[in-house]
Scaffold this motif. Structure first.
Motif, PDB file in Angstrom:
ATOM      1  N   GLY B  92     -22.476  36.288 -44.570  1.00 63.57           N
ATOM      2  CA  GLY B  92     -23.097  37.099 -43.527  1.00 63.57           C
ATOM      3  C   GLY B  92     -24.485  36.588 -43.178  1.00 63.57           C
ATOM      4  O   GLY B  92     -24.925  36.660 -42.022  1.00 63.57           O
ATOM      5  N   VAL B 409      -9.940  35.490 -41.917  1.00 63.60           N
ATOM      6  CA  VAL B 409     -10.359  36.118 -43.170  1.00 63.60           C
ATOM      7  C   VAL B 409     -10.087  37.620 -43.162  1.00 63.60           C
ATOM      8  O   VAL B 409     -10.623  38.346 -42.344  1.00 63.60           O
ATOM      9  N   CYS B 411      -7.212  40.889 -45.221  1.00 61.67           N
ATOM     10  CA  CYS B 411      -6.037  41.111 -46.068  1.00 61.67           C
ATOM     11  C   CYS B 411      -4.906  40.175 -45.671  1.00 61.67           C
ATOM     12  O   CYS B 411      -4.120  39.745 -46.503  1.00 61.67           O
TER      13      CYS B 411
END
Ligand SMILES: Cc1ncc(C[n+]2csc(CCOP(=O)(O)OP(=O)(O)O)c2C)c(N)n1
Ligand code: SF4
Ligand code: SF4
Lengths: 201, 632
Positions: B92, B409, B411
């Motif tokens: 991030g 990116v 699940c």
């Protein structure tokens, strides 16, 4: 006892983190000044492995149990307990539950789950203290499903005389940490665990 | 429980909390006004705790669309006198860095604290970048806590320091600190106020912040260097750095969690050493470091990731202590990659000092080898009823492994693992689209990109605009499960709530895609295999960018919803007379609620989420819903 190191292992949803927190609070109640925990739970939600450390006493600073230093490994799931054996000390206790959750790889490739009794009888040649408790299917007022963590904790407190935290400290921290509507169940399961005898010692 | 511990307002009590929760408490004790974040392991418990408690303690909280807008919003608050915090994982920081690297050139009127979490060993990341190096590159004042108590105290210090220096201050955490637990003393929480910007108070303090090229920004740059110089002076003599002198000419220099490991290691090795743990990591306390090495013959540098401290101390030592013997990564005594622990630190120190380790590693190895045979890796799997599983199954049926697949990116990255093994590349958030665009210029095979809804809002939009504009040719499948699943179900712009049951304006993905100019758009139910397969075939045939929105709530979310409403999920069942034991539902579909049971399969009714997909794909119609006898 000047220092004690616990490793709790299981799969997502078994309450690994919860019993670690119970143990952390209880250790402080029992008078230990330094209590440090560590957990890795990246993808627990999706059926992954979860492991957590609770360490207390003199000279404990970091969150990770060093290799060969755990006084006890609590395996809420059989294979997960085995997975961390490199952290167990020679005189440490390996406490395994009979809960067995096959991995996706085993399912897809049709591999059989290892036979617990076979594995354990071999393990006993390497460790003095290996125990299997039937924490699943323990007679329990609310049924044992999902309460295996409390049951195993009860069994440990009752069975291991050298376990440094007593019944009362554990019960008090269960009461502190449990949601109101679950307190009775958790305590009941803990008590049921205290009556449990190991299947193999 | 944890948010409750943090909320126990009574100062003086002790709570057993995560490092992340300690940071959250520090922010609350500092009287933060505004918190923004984009979730990401290992940082998420900081923001999730702060979201939960934002009503009680009266500050504003935002789950932002991505890290850079989070940073900009927090900057807006601090530039005009408020107290703000922004939180994200290491990756991030990369996304936010455009804003951050410019922000250090302005003068804030209120404090702003950035919390970013590195992930040594990449437990839940795909990079091992050392943020200390980036902080240095961007001249961002940085503190690194080493335990849970530090985490809270340094957060409070960071707010004070930022207020004093009028630039943002970074707290650099790492996984083993984020997810470490310890007891902290809870301090006072300031009285709840109605926080408004006071324009009169700002008069005289506020300076227009427009660091455009040329002389104006050159002036700001010089001021910035002056700020770092003054900060360095403050750091020279500061309780955030811990120096413990021993009667020994051996010294150990540590940073973050390696402080604890080193303390344990020297105890186990039974050696005496002076220790300096550096908490003020940028700018480094030069005088303090010089004084520390003056009295040593040997220095051991224990730090994870890059040799940041080591490089600095080697440069210093050349001038002030040329004969100092230094052990670190440069000369191979400590590993370059992955996290450390007491064992690694102890072994490295023993190598450097040529002493024995009091452990029988041979024995340990023997035992480890013994259990290897009985322990299989437990990779994460799609939950029972996960809508992603159905989407991957259908697309695989159509493409038969012939398509090039760009993944993203979330699940759905689990689709890379068996039984699907779908995905040729995962680059970074939003990468599925840009990479597909590039490939499509030089390739005739079908290209399929997979992206989650949260990721689409985070970094997918510019990529899609670019691909449509440049007339690329591929199919994008947006997996719209209505949440940010991977990181713990935080809301995103596609939701009508912004956390803590506060209403939000829902942004419609279909409308966005239409507005961007995609001409082939289909919205399908992820639980409908036939619809999915048809849509995939059509989309591949279409020349240009096609978008399929595969929509169905994440099954964890729908399970929670059902529980809340008191609805019981009706599980599916196997008709063991019809099941032929072909194992398709296990080997090709892999729902964890389905198990082998002798010659046939069985469904674990307590795990089944009733999605019906196994019933749709069973070639022998052997799966049915419990109460509808034979029909779906
Ligand atoms: C720059 C960056 N920020 C945050 C993350 C952490 N992260 C991993 S996946 C993900 C989003 C998952 O949400 P979504 O795309 O909706 O997919 P889902 O998990 O719900 O299937 C996030 C935030 C990251 N990997 N990189
Ligand atoms: S959390 Fe939701 S999206 Fe993630 S695997 Fe489970 S059901 Fe699928
Ligand atoms: S219906 Fe079938 S595929 Fe869906 S959750 Fe139940 S067992 Fe799994």
């Amino acid at each position: 006892m000047d220092k004690y190191e616990i490793l709790v292992a299981g799969v997502g949803g078994q309450g690994v983190i919860f019993i670690s927190n119970v143990l952390g609070y209880a250790a402080q109640r029992a008078g230990y000044k330094r209590v440090v925990g560590g957990e890795i739970h990246g993808l627990a939600q999706r059926g992954g492995s979860v492991a957590s450390y609770v360490r207390f006493g003199e000279g404990v600073y970091g969150p990770i149990v060093p290799l060969g230093c755990a006084d006890i490994i609590i395996g809420l799931e059989f294979m997960e307990g085995l997975r961390h054996i490199n952290r167990l000390s020679k005189n440490g206790a390996l406490v395994l539950s009979n809960v067995r959750v096959p991995t996706m790889g085993m399912m897809v490739n049709n591999l059989a789950y290892p036979n617990s009794l076979n594995v354990l009888s071999k393990l006993q040649t390497l460790f003095d203290r290996v125990f299997l408790f039937e924490s699943r299917n323990t007679p329990c007022h609310f049924g044992s499903l999902g309460l295996e963590n409390m049951i195993l904790l009860g069994a440990i407190v009752n069975h291991f005389l050298d376990f440094p935290i007593g019944e009362e400290d554990i019960q008090e921290s269960i009461k502190t940490l449990t949601k109101k509507n679950m307190v009775e169940r958790n305590l009941e399961a803990f008590q049921a665990g205290m009556k449990l005898r190991p299947l193999i010692t | 429980m944890s948010a409750e511990t943090i909320a126990m307002a009574s100062p003086g009590t002790e709570g057993y909390v995560l490092g992340n929760e300690a940071v959250a408490r520090g922010a609350i004790e500092s009287g933060v006004w505004f918190v923004a974040c984009y979730p990401g392991t290992p940082s998420s418990e900081i923001s999730d705790t702060l979201c939960k408690l934002s009503g009680e303690f009266g500050y504003e909280f935002e789950y932002s669309a991505n890290e850079i807008v989070a940073t900009e919003a927090a900057a807006g608050v601090a530039l005009f006198g408020g107290k703000s915090m922004v939180i994200f994982k290491g990756a991030g920081f990369f996304v936010a860095s455009d804003a951050l690297f410019h922000l250090v050139l302005g003068r804030l009127c209120g404090p702003m604290v950035i919390v970013a979490c590195d992930d040594p060993s990449m437990h839940s990341s795909s990079d091992e970048v050392d943020l200390r190096m980036l902080a240095q590159a961007g001249s961002i004042i940085t503190l690194v806590p080493s335990n849970v108590t530090d985490a809270k105290e340094m957060t409070i210090e960071a707010f004070k320091l930022s207020e004093l220096m009028r630039v943002p201050v970074l707290i650099r955490m790492s996984t083993r600190l984020c997810h470490q637990r310890g007891f902290i003393k809870l301090g006072d929480i300031p009285k709840r106020r109605d926080n408004r910007m006071d324009w009169d108070l700002l008069k005289g303090k506020w300076e227009r912040f427009v660091p455009m090229g040329g002389d104006p920004v050159r002036g700001e740059m010089l001021k910035s260097i002056e700020v770092i110089r003054r900060t360095k002076n403050i750091f020279e003599d500061n309780k955030l750095n811990k120096l413990v002198r021993a009667k020994s000419d051996i010294g150990i220099l540590t940073c973050g969690v390696t402080y604890g490991y080193s303390q344990e290691a020297i105890k186990l090795l039974d050696i005496e050493a002076s220790m300096l743990n550096v908490g003020t990591i940028y700018p480094l306390p030069e005088k303090l470091l010089k004084e520390f090495i003056q009295e040593l013959k040997t220095l051991i540098v224990v730090e994870e990731l890059r040799p940041y401290l080591e490089s600095y101390i080697r440069a210093l030592a050349k001038d002030v202590k040329p004969d100092l013997q230094i052990f670190g990564k440069w000369n191979g005594y400590f590993p370059q990659a992955f996290e450390y622990d007491t064992t690694i630190v102890m072994n490295s120190i023993s190598k450097a000092m040529n002493i024995n380790v009091p452990m029988e590693y041979k024995e340990i190895e023997k035992r480890t080898d013994f259990v290897k045979e009985f322990t299989f890796p437990r990779d994460p799997v799609f939950c029972p009823g996960c809508p992603h599983r159905a989407t991957f199954y259908a697309v695989k049926k159509v493409t038969k492994d012939k398509a090039i697949i760009t993944q993203d990116v979330g699940c759905y990255s689990i689709g890379l693992t068996p039984p699907f093994k779908m995905g040729d590349i995962v680059l970074c958030m939003g990468g599925s689209i840009g990479v597909a665009c590039g490939i499509s210029y030089f390739n005739d095979r079908p290209i399929i990109g997979f992206i989650g809804d949260s990721t689409f809002f985070h970094a997918g939009l510019p990529g899609l605009i670019n691909a449509v504009h440049n007339q690329a040719d591929f199919t994008l499948i947006i997996l719209d499960n209505g949440t940010t699943g991977m990181t713990g179900f935080q809301p995103h712009p596609g939701n009508d709530s912004r956390g803590r049951e506060r209403l939000a304006k829902k942004i419609d993905i279909e409308n966005i895609v239409k507005a961007i100019g995609v001409e082939d758009i289909k919205v399908v139910d992820s639980y409908n295999i036939k619809e999915l397969m048809d849509a995939t075939s059509d989309a591949i045939a279409f020349r240009g960018v096609s978008v399929i929105i595969s929509r169905r709530a994440c099954s964890i979310i729908s399970r929670r919803e059902n529980q809340r409403k008191g609805l019981k999920v009706v599980a599916y069942q196997i008709d063991s007379n019809k099941c032929e034991g072909c194992w398709l539902c296990i080997e090709k579909f892999g729902c964890p609620a389905i198990e082998r049971d002798g010659e046939v399969v069985k469904i674990l009714s307590e795990s089944c989420n009733g999605c019906s997909v196994c019933a749709q794909i069973c070639p022998f119609n052997a799966i049915f819903k419990e109460d509808t006898n034979g029909q779906i």
